[in-house]
Write a protein that holds these residues in place. Structure first.
Motif, PDB file in Angstrom:
ATOM      1  N   GLY A   1      -9.740   9.328  27.375  1.00  0.00           N
ATOM      2  CA  GLY A   1      -8.618   8.723  28.082  1.00  0.00           C
ATOM      3  C   GLY A   1      -7.263   9.063  27.514  1.00  0.00           C
ATOM      4  N   THR A   2      -7.159  10.120  26.706  1.00  0.00           N
ATOM      5  CA  THR A   2      -5.868  10.493  26.110  1.00  0.00           C
ATOM      6  C   THR A   2      -5.240  11.715  26.779  1.00  0.00           C
ATOM      7  OG1 THR A   2      -7.050  11.795  24.433  1.00  0.00           O
ATOM      8  CG2 THR A   2      -6.452   9.521  23.857  1.00  0.00           C
ATOM      9  N   PHE A   3      -5.927  12.286  27.774  1.00  0.00           N
ATOM     10  CA  PHE A   3      -5.352  13.404  28.525  1.00  0.00           C
ATOM     11  C   PHE A   3      -5.767  13.279  29.983  1.00  0.00           C
ATOM     12  CE2 PHE A   3      -4.369  17.711  29.838  1.00  0.00           C
ATOM     13  CZ  PHE A   3      -3.232  18.003  29.076  1.00  0.00           C
ATOM     14  N   ARG A   4      -4.807  13.482  30.873  1.00  0.00           N
ATOM     15  CA  ARG A   4      -5.061  13.293  32.299  1.00  0.00           C
ATOM     16  C   ARG A   4      -5.932  14.416  32.853  1.00  0.00           C
ATOM     17  NH1 ARG A   4      -1.699   9.761  35.269  1.00  0.00           N
ATOM     18  NH2 ARG A   4      -2.252  11.007  37.100  1.00  0.00           N
ATOM     19  N   GLU A   5      -6.959  14.016  33.585  1.00  0.00           N
ATOM     20  CA  GLU A   5      -7.873  15.003  34.160  1.00  0.00           C
ATOM     21  C   GLU A   5      -7.175  15.851  35.209  1.00  0.00           C
ATOM     22  OE1 GLU A   5     -12.432  15.147  35.963  1.00  0.00           O
ATOM     23  OE2 GLU A   5     -11.308  13.259  35.947  1.00  0.00           O
ATOM     24  N   ASP A   6      -6.297  15.226  36.052  1.00  0.00           N
ATOM     25  CA  ASP A   6      -5.626  15.996  37.102  1.00  0.00           C
ATOM     26  C   ASP A   6      -4.676  17.025  36.509  1.00  0.00           C
ATOM     27  OD1 ASP A   6      -3.924  14.061  36.145  1.00  0.00           O
ATOM     28  OD2 ASP A   6      -3.467  13.163  38.097  1.00  0.00           O
ATOM     29  N   LEU A   7      -4.014  16.688  35.393  1.00  0.00           N
ATOM     30  CA  LEU A   7      -3.136  17.653  34.744  1.00  0.00           C
ATOM     31  C   LEU A   7      -3.949  18.793  34.139  1.00  0.00           C
ATOM     32  CD1 LEU A   7      -0.392  18.625  33.740  1.00  0.00           C
ATOM     33  CD2 LEU A   7      -0.639  17.102  31.765  1.00  0.00           C
ATOM     34  N   TYR A   8      -5.094  18.462  33.570  1.00  0.00           N
ATOM     35  CA  TYR A   8      -5.955  19.489  32.977  1.00  0.00           C
ATOM     36  C   TYR A   8      -6.333  20.547  34.011  1.00  0.00           C
ATOM     37  CZ  TYR A   8     -10.149  21.723  31.112  1.00  0.00           C
ATOM     38  OH  TYR A   8     -11.075  22.649  30.715  1.00  0.00           O
ATOM     39  N   TYR A   9      -6.766  20.086  35.182  1.00  0.00           N
ATOM     40  CA  TYR A   9      -7.170  21.044  36.209  1.00  0.00           C
ATOM     41  C   TYR A   9      -5.975  21.812  36.769  1.00  0.00           C
ATOM     42  CZ  TYR A   9     -11.800  18.981  35.990  1.00  0.00           C
ATOM     43  OH  TYR A   9     -13.022  18.550  35.545  1.00  0.00           O
TER      44      TYR A   9
ATOM     45  N   PHE B   1      12.529  18.342  39.486  1.00  0.00           N
ATOM     46  CA  PHE B   1      12.536  17.209  38.566  1.00  0.00           C
ATOM     47  C   PHE B   1      13.938  16.620  38.528  1.00  0.00           C
ATOM     48  CE2 PHE B   1      13.593  21.000  36.210  1.00  0.00           C
ATOM     49  CZ  PHE B   1      14.684  20.610  35.454  1.00  0.00           C
ATOM     50  N   GLU B   2      14.078  15.460  37.899  1.00  0.00           N
ATOM     51  CA  GLU B   2      15.388  14.857  37.668  1.00  0.00           C
ATOM     52  C   GLU B   2      15.623  14.786  36.164  1.00  0.00           C
ATOM     53  OE1 GLU B   2      13.075  12.810  39.596  1.00  0.00           O
ATOM     54  OE2 GLU B   2      13.681  14.054  41.290  1.00  0.00           O
TER      55      GLU B   2
ATOM     56  N   VAL C   1       2.409  12.778  33.382  1.00  0.00           N
ATOM     57  CA  VAL C   1       2.613  12.504  34.808  1.00  0.00           C
ATOM     58  C   VAL C   1       3.785  13.324  35.332  1.00  0.00           C
ATOM     59  CG1 VAL C   1       3.139  10.728  36.514  1.00  0.00           C
ATOM     60  CG2 VAL C   1       1.708  10.172  34.545  1.00  0.00           C
ATOM     61  N   LYS C   2       4.876  13.367  34.570  1.00  0.00           N
ATOM     62  CA  LYS C   2       6.069  14.093  35.011  1.00  0.00           C
ATOM     63  C   LYS C   2       5.822  15.599  35.027  1.00  0.00           C
ATOM     64  CE  LYS C   2      11.065  13.722  34.744  1.00  0.00           C
ATOM     65  NZ  LYS C   2      12.212  12.991  34.163  1.00  0.00           N
TER      66      LYS C   2
END
Length: 596
Positions: free
Chosen positions: A438-446, A408-409, A397-398
């Motif tokens: 469900g172990t990797f985010r789809e939005d991050l992948y794209y 980022f912080e 997510v980060k």
């Protein structure tokens, strides 16, 4: 410009002083016969040329410049080389003259002339008791000293300007302190680091700027120090510097100290970049000419032209990091940092602080000075997130947030840090399958796979194997100071047909092993790693399982006899005895099984 022309005012003052003191007219010229000072009629001629500026003539001034000696003309009208009508200044009426060179550092820089226009003045010049020759030579020395002093001052000014330029171009903040510890000079970088103006800094005591710093002790001991980490709290704020202090002396006495300092975060970046820098990898460093690898190299070059995120996929050992470096160094960011983070090698509880850094006291066991994260270190350059498939979900997510906003912080911090970083990620995992699980985010992948780049495994580019073998052989010959010339035909055939599940990395390890183990000039079958030989035997046996029993028996017989012959260096009597065969039976089997 002549040396004397730099002190024109002094030249004229000396001319007037001599005239008043002696009672004759005075003319002063430089080494080019330019009139720089004078009294009476000569004052009106300042800026003109004496003797027409002819340095090769036989007139008085030209002779003095050539000989470097004082000359006395007792009667100008009788001296045919005095030329009272054509000396270039149209002055007539000169009756006598004492003329002396002005000498500085063995170089003639001008002339002083004492001229008589009346009989009374002529007597003054001729009066031996007054010794006009000695007097005018003293005046020449005076002017030479004045010119020398002016030249020194000008050189000092030039040196001061040069020193100022050096100070202002230095990347560190710099203070020059006097004997009491007060700031005499500073540069703009120092003012920037303290968020003050140079005017505000100059005159302040070092204890007000760097309270508690050991710099002040250097004034007492004369012993400086280098690269000392120091933290100062001033006016509610904090400065964290790397400080170097050196004394400067005049004779045995310390006149002051020079303090140079830089921000700790910049120093940490410098150290990190120094420790992690490697030889720049380019696309040309990627060995191979097969069709698939050429396509991948071309895609890498095209990718380097942009700033979009890249996702490199491929099996372990295919060279994903090398492609990432090739993209970085071929891009406009090539002169900036390339930072690598192996997401699978760093413990999950440390990965966030490794990526983003942390403020002091952010968690138990944290460094009291805080830490700079890899994203901040990569500012302006590229960050390579290797094994991105091993990144935990909460950090995904980060990472997505950083990719979208480039800010980022730190862990335990509240201040947003803005960075300009290109992200290249790599994985040997099936991310699409991980998304389904469900172990990797789809939005991050794209967001990561804006530009996908697939690196072929070595088994799909077998045409490159031989080239890679000899590339690594050359590398390890140099590294180990060996002179191995190549590989036996048997090893070449084995390596060309092997599937290399560990890809290029496994091939390199095999060549390194062989370079270590080989006794002769070639890497032979005995110098092949055991795991490769065992795997090859398993593959051969598996392939032979479908053959008729008689053929399988022959193959096993051939394998056993071949090994025994190698073991005993081809001595057939020993081999026959160990296998329980007669000599004739062994020779027959050698012929039947086509064993050389």
């Amino acid at each position: 410009m002549s040396v004397l022309s730099g002190i024109k005012e002094s030249v004229q003052q000396v001319a007037e002083a001599i005239s008043i003191a002696v009672g004759v007219e005075v003319e002063i010229v430089d080494e080019k016969l330019n009139i720089l000072g004078g009294t009476g009629v000569y004052h009106d001629q300042i800026g003109q040329k004496e003797e027409g500026g002819d340095l090769e003539s036989n007139f008085l001034y030209a002779r003095v410049l050539r000989t470097g000696t004082t000359q006395y003309v007792a009667d100008a009208k009788l001296d045919k080389d005095y030329d009272i009508t054509g000396r270039g200044n149209t002055v007539s009426g000169e009756l006598a003259e004492v003329c002396t060179p002005i000498i500085l550092n063995d170089q003639i820089i001008g002339i002083i002339g004492l001229i008589a226009f009346t009989e009374e003045q002529k007597k003054i010049l001729a009066d031996k008791n007054k010794n006009m020759t000695g007097f005018v030579e003293k005046m020449a020395d005076l002017l030479a000293a004045k010119a020398d002093q002016q030249e020194i001052l000008e050189n000092v000014e030039v040196s001061r300007d040069e020193m100022s330029t050096v100070l202002e171009t230095a990347h560190e903040g710099i203070f020059a302190l006097d004997q009491s510890g007060y700031v005499k000079h500073c540069n703009k970088r120092a003012a920037t680091l303290f968020n003050m103006t140079k005017r505000e800094l100059i005159g302040r005591h070092i204890s007000k700027l760097m309270p508690g710093s050991p710099a002040i002790k250097v004034l007492e001991t004369g012993r400086g120090y280098t690269e000392n980490e120091e933290i100062f709290k001033v006016d509610g704020g904090q400065h964290h510097f790397i400080v170097t202090v050196k004394p400067y002396s005049s004779g045995d006495e310390i006149e002051g100290i020079v303090v140079s300092f830089r921000d700790i975060e910049e120093a940490q970046k410098l150290v990190y970049n120094f420790n992690t820098r490697t030889i720049k990898n380019t696309v040309d460093d990627i060995i191979g000419t097969s069709e698939k690898i050429m396509v991948a190299k071309k895609q890498a070059l095209i990718t380097a032209r942009g700033n979009s995120t890249v996702l490199i996929t491929g099996e372990s050992g295919t060279g994903k990091e090398m492609f990432a470096k090739a993209i970085h160094y071929a891009s406009a960011r090539g002169d900036n940092p390339f930072i690598t983070v192996n997401c699978g090698a760093i413990p999950e509880n440390l990965l966030e602080s490794e990526l983003f850094g942390y403020e002091k006291g952010a968690f138990t066991g944290a460094n009291e000075k805080g830490k700079v994260g890899k994203f901040e270190l990569a500012d302006g350059g590229t960050i390579f997130l290797d094994e991105i498939g091993d990144m935990p979900l909460h950090l995904q997510v980060k990472i997505l947030h950083v990719l979208q906003n480039m800010r980022f912080e730190k862990v335990g911090g509240s201040r947003s840090i803005i960075v300009d970083v290109r992200v290249i990620a790599a994985t040997n995992k099936d991310l699409e399958k991980m998304i389904a699980e469900g172990t990797f985010r789809e939005d991050l992948y794209y967001r990561l796979s804006v530009i996908p780049l697939s690196i072929p495994p070595l088994r799909e580019r077998k045409a490159d194997i031989r080239m890679l073998m000899y590339h690594f052989l050359k590398k390890y010959n140099t590294f180990m100071n060996r002179k191995i010339e190549g590989f036996s035909d048997e090893v070449e055939e084995l390596y060309m047909n092997y599937d290399w599940p560990g890809n290029v990395r496994e091939l390199e390890n095999a060549v390194e092993y062989g370079t270590n183990m080989a006794f002769g000039k070639v890497i032979d079958i005995e110098d092949v790693p055991v795991r490769i030989l065992k795997k090859e035997e398993e593959i051969v046996k598996f392939k032979n399982m479908d053959k008729p029993l008689a053929e399988q028996v022959k193959l096993y017989e051939k394998e056993i006899i071949t090994k025994k012959l190698k073991q005993h260096n081809g001595i057939k009597d020993v081999v026959a005895r160990e296998l329980g065969l007669s000599r004739a039976t062994l020779y027959r089997k050698l012929s039947e099984l086509d064993i050389n």
